[in-house]
Design a protein around this motif. Structure first.
Motif, PDB file in Angstrom:
ATOM      1  N   ARG A   1      43.719  41.063  -8.531  1.00 17.60           N
ATOM      2  CA  ARG A   1      44.589  40.450  -9.518  1.00 17.60           C
ATOM      3  C   ARG A   1      46.005  41.022  -9.434  1.00 17.60           C
ATOM      4  NH1 ARG A   1      41.053  40.933 -14.982  1.00 17.60           N
ATOM      5  NH2 ARG A   1      42.810  39.705 -15.789  1.00 17.60           N
ATOM      6  N   ALA A   2      46.106  42.346  -9.358  1.00 21.65           N
ATOM      7  CA  ALA A   2      47.415  42.996  -9.327  1.00 21.65           C
ATOM      8  C   ALA A   2      48.135  42.743  -8.014  1.00 21.65           C
ATOM      9  CB  ALA A   2      47.251  44.497  -9.563  1.00 21.65           C
ATOM     10  N   GLN A   3      47.422  42.794  -6.895  1.00 22.13           N
ATOM     11  CA  GLN A   3      48.085  42.629  -5.603  1.00 22.13           C
ATOM     12  C   GLN A   3      48.550  41.191  -5.372  1.00 22.13           C
ATOM     13  OE1 GLN A   3      45.168  45.210  -3.005  1.00 22.13           O
ATOM     14  NE2 GLN A   3      47.235  45.378  -2.172  1.00 22.13           N
ATOM     15  N   LEU A   4      47.741  40.213  -5.753  1.00 26.99           N
ATOM     16  CA  LEU A   4      48.192  38.829  -5.619  1.00 26.99           C
ATOM     17  C   LEU A   4      49.363  38.541  -6.560  1.00 26.99           C
ATOM     18  CD1 LEU A   4      44.891  36.773  -5.168  1.00 26.99           C
ATOM     19  CD2 LEU A   4      46.504  37.551  -3.417  1.00 26.99           C
TER      20      LEU A   4
ATOM     21  N   SER B   1      51.720  35.323  -6.049  1.00 30.10           N
ATOM     22  CA  SER B   1      50.626  34.348  -5.979  1.00 30.10           C
ATOM     23  C   SER B   1      49.510  34.726  -6.948  1.00 30.10           C
ATOM     24  CB  SER B   1      50.080  34.269  -4.549  1.00 30.10           C
ATOM     25  OG  SER B   1      51.050  33.826  -3.646  1.00 30.10           O
ATOM     26  N   PRO B   2      49.805  34.790  -8.256  1.00 25.25           N
ATOM     27  CA  PRO B   2      48.766  35.200  -9.198  1.00 25.25           C
ATOM     28  C   PRO B   2      47.625  34.197  -9.261  1.00 25.25           C
ATOM     29  CG  PRO B   2      50.659  34.338 -10.378  1.00 25.25           C
ATOM     30  CD  PRO B   2      51.067  34.460  -8.938  1.00 25.25           C
ATOM     31  N   LEU B   3      46.457  34.695  -9.620  1.00 21.83           N
ATOM     32  CA  LEU B   3      45.278  33.856  -9.757  1.00 21.83           C
ATOM     33  C   LEU B   3      45.458  32.839 -10.872  1.00 21.83           C
ATOM     34  CD1 LEU B   3      42.862  36.837  -9.513  1.00 21.83           C
ATOM     35  CD2 LEU B   3      42.736  34.878  -7.969  1.00 21.83           C
ATOM     36  N   ARG B   4      44.906  31.654 -10.670  1.00 21.66           N
ATOM     37  CA  ARG B   4      44.957  30.625 -11.707  1.00 21.66           C
ATOM     38  C   ARG B   4      44.306  31.159 -12.990  1.00 21.66           C
ATOM     39  NH1 ARG B   4      41.524  26.714 -13.728  1.00 21.66           N
ATOM     40  NH2 ARG B   4      42.589  24.918 -14.654  1.00 21.66           N
ATOM     41  N   GLY B   5      45.039  31.079 -14.090  1.00 16.42           N
ATOM     42  CA  GLY B   5      44.548  31.522 -15.379  1.00 16.42           C
ATOM     43  C   GLY B   5      44.807  32.975 -15.699  1.00 16.42           C
TER      44      GLY B   5
ATOM     45  N   THR C   1      47.022  35.310 -16.785  1.00 19.53           N
ATOM     46  CA  THR C   1      48.336  35.532 -17.397  1.00 19.53           C
ATOM     47  C   THR C   1      48.724  37.012 -17.413  1.00 19.53           C
ATOM     48  OG1 THR C   1      47.267  35.547 -19.584  1.00 19.53           O
ATOM     49  CG2 THR C   1      48.203  33.454 -18.828  1.00 19.53           C
ATOM     50  N   LYS C   2      47.755  37.905 -17.308  1.00 18.82           N
ATOM     51  CA  LYS C   2      48.090  39.340 -17.255  1.00 18.82           C
ATOM     52  C   LYS C   2      48.910  39.682 -16.017  1.00 18.82           C
ATOM     53  CE  LYS C   2      44.547  41.760 -19.913  1.00 18.82           C
ATOM     54  NZ  LYS C   2      43.521  42.822 -19.887  1.00 18.82           N
ATOM     55  N   TYR C   3      48.745  38.898 -14.979  1.00 20.50           N
ATOM     56  CA  TYR C   3      49.393  39.219 -13.709  1.00 20.50           C
ATOM     57  C   TYR C   3      50.312  38.106 -13.212  1.00 20.50           C
ATOM     58  CZ  TYR C   3      46.341  43.229 -13.766  1.00 20.50           C
ATOM     59  OH  TYR C   3      45.714  44.402 -14.135  1.00 20.50           O
ATOM     60  N   GLY C   4      50.799  37.278 -14.139  1.00 25.28           N
ATOM     61  CA  GLY C   4      51.899  36.401 -13.793  1.00 25.28           C
ATOM     62  C   GLY C   4      51.643  34.910 -13.794  1.00 25.28           C
ATOM     63  N   PHE C   5      50.381  34.456 -13.971  1.00 27.72           N
ATOM     64  CA  PHE C   5      50.173  33.014 -14.045  1.00 27.72           C
ATOM     65  C   PHE C   5      50.649  32.527 -15.412  1.00 27.72           C
ATOM     66  CE2 PHE C   5      47.978  28.931 -13.942  1.00 27.72           C
ATOM     67  CZ  PHE C   5      48.166  28.576 -12.604  1.00 27.72           C
ATOM     68  N   LYS C   6      51.201  31.329 -15.461  1.00 23.62           N
ATOM     69  CA  LYS C   6      51.881  30.871 -16.674  1.00 23.62           C
ATOM     70  C   LYS C   6      50.941  30.423 -17.785  1.00 23.62           C
ATOM     71  CE  LYS C   6      56.111  29.463 -14.263  1.00 23.62           C
ATOM     72  NZ  LYS C   6      57.019  28.338 -13.933  1.00 23.62           N
ATOM     73  N   ARG C   7      49.754  29.948 -17.430  1.00 25.23           N
ATOM     74  CA  ARG C   7      48.839  29.408 -18.446  1.00 25.23           C
ATOM     75  C   ARG C   7      47.462  30.033 -18.302  1.00 25.23           C
ATOM     76  NH1 ARG C   7      51.310  25.617 -15.880  1.00 25.23           N
ATOM     77  NH2 ARG C   7      49.459  25.087 -14.653  1.00 25.23           N
TER      78      ARG C   7
ATOM     79  N   VAL D   1      38.901  32.859 -18.759  1.00 20.18           N
ATOM     80  CA  VAL D   1      38.404  33.179 -17.426  1.00 20.18           C
ATOM     81  C   VAL D   1      39.512  32.978 -16.399  1.00 20.18           C
ATOM     82  CG1 VAL D   1      36.077  32.511 -18.127  1.00 20.18           C
ATOM     83  CG2 VAL D   1      37.518  30.844 -16.945  1.00 20.18           C
ATOM     84  N   ILE D   2      39.310  33.524 -15.203  1.00 15.35           N
ATOM     85  CA  ILE D   2      40.264  33.348 -14.113  1.00 15.35           C
ATOM     86  C   ILE D   2      39.516  32.823 -12.893  1.00 15.35           C
ATOM     87  CG2 ILE D   2      41.845  35.100 -14.975  1.00 15.35           C
ATOM     88  CD1 ILE D   2      40.727  37.046 -12.943  1.00 15.35           C
ATOM     89  N   ASP D   3      40.257  32.217 -11.968  1.00 12.41           N
ATOM     90  CA  ASP D   3      39.627  31.584 -10.812  1.00 12.41           C
ATOM     91  C   ASP D   3      39.530  32.556  -9.641  1.00 12.41           C
ATOM     92  OD1 ASP D   3      38.964  28.830 -11.661  1.00 12.41           O
ATOM     93  OD2 ASP D   3      41.092  28.783 -12.138  1.00 12.41           O
ATOM     94  N   LEU D   4      38.677  33.555  -9.842  1.00 13.79           N
ATOM     95  CA  LEU D   4      38.339  34.528  -8.809  1.00 13.79           C
ATOM     96  C   LEU D   4      36.824  34.634  -8.762  1.00 13.79           C
ATOM     97  CD1 LEU D   4      39.238  36.681  -6.742  1.00 13.79           C
ATOM     98  CD2 LEU D   4      39.225  38.340  -8.630  1.00 13.79           C
TER      99      LEU D   4
END
Length: 233
Positions: free
Chosen positions: A166-169, A174-178, A180-186, A192-195
């Motif tokens: 999560r932190a490296q992407l 290129s943050p993971l979809r969903g 928001t802790k690591y930069g995705f907007k929504r 949940v996140i898409d990992l």
């Protein structure tokens, strides 16, 4: 707004999640949003659900973040827990993830090296190498496919730091979809996140033979948009 502490409905029954079992081990395809072990809020968790399913105590070997889905392995005996845990410590366990991101990385394949420290609010921070509290984090990724809006990456973990993928992407834009802790907007529904922890390979604690566990992908339109990718078996 949905967050990581929300409790989504989990698909199927615990028996449907089982990927592997014998007299030493059991592995589940953990739904996103379900903690692996008990938390401070006493949420339902995979350890307790799994123990009720097999009607015996289970022993954790490794963890996945609550919002992440995929392979989770438990031991049925403490000796098996110790032997497989030692493989994690020795980095002889192979871990492959699939990640959905909103921004395609500039390179289609690369090895990322960052230095990560634990920050406030349950977040891992990417910092300069000179920070004595930071730990080296390394992963390799390769681009697999694109849908109308998102991109699919295959991630091979080379170290095992907290929130590492999560932190490296997030650090390369290129943050993971969903996430928001690591930069995705929504955020996603249920926080949940898409990992997805897709493949886990290790040596069996008794036989010594190599075991490869492969978790089917989560359901839903985002993942279904990548069904043509070559890792979807």
């Amino acid at each position: 707004m949905p967050n990581e502490e929300s409790a989504p409905r989990f698909p199927g029954r615990p028996g449907d999640w089982v990927l592997y079992k014998d007299n030493q081990l059991i592995a589940f395809n953990k739904p996103a949003g379900l903690p692996v072990v008990p938390d401070k809020k006493k949420s339902p968790n995979l350890l307790q659900i799994g123990a009720a399913y097999v009607r015996q105590d289970l022993y954790p070997i490794h963890r996945l973040d609550r919002p992440v889905s995929g392979v989770v392995l438990f031991a049925k005996k403490t000796a098996a827990q110790t032997r497989v845990s030692e493989q994690f410590q020795a980095r002889s366990v192979a871990k492959t993830y699939l990640a959905v991101v909103g921004e395609r990385p500039t390179e289609d394949a690369a090895t990322l090296v960052h230095y990560i420290r634990e920050g406030k609010g349950n977040v891992s921070e990417v910092v300069d190498q000179s920070d004595k509290t930071a730990k080296r984090a390394e992963l390799s990724y390769r681009y697999l496919a694109s849908s109308d809006r998102y991109h699919l990456l295959e991630i091979t973990l080379l170290t095992g730091r907290k929130h590492q993928i999560r932190a490296q992407l997030g650090a390369i834009g290129s943050p993971l979809r969903g996430d928001t802790k690591y930069g995705f907007k929504r955020s996603n529904e249920g926080g949940v996140i898409d990992l997805h922890a897709h493949v886990l390979s290790f040596d069996h604690p008794v036989s010594g033979s190599r075991v490869e566990l492969r978790a089917p992908l989560p359901t839903g339109p985002v993942w279904e948009g990548f069904k043509g990718a070559d890792v979807m078996g």
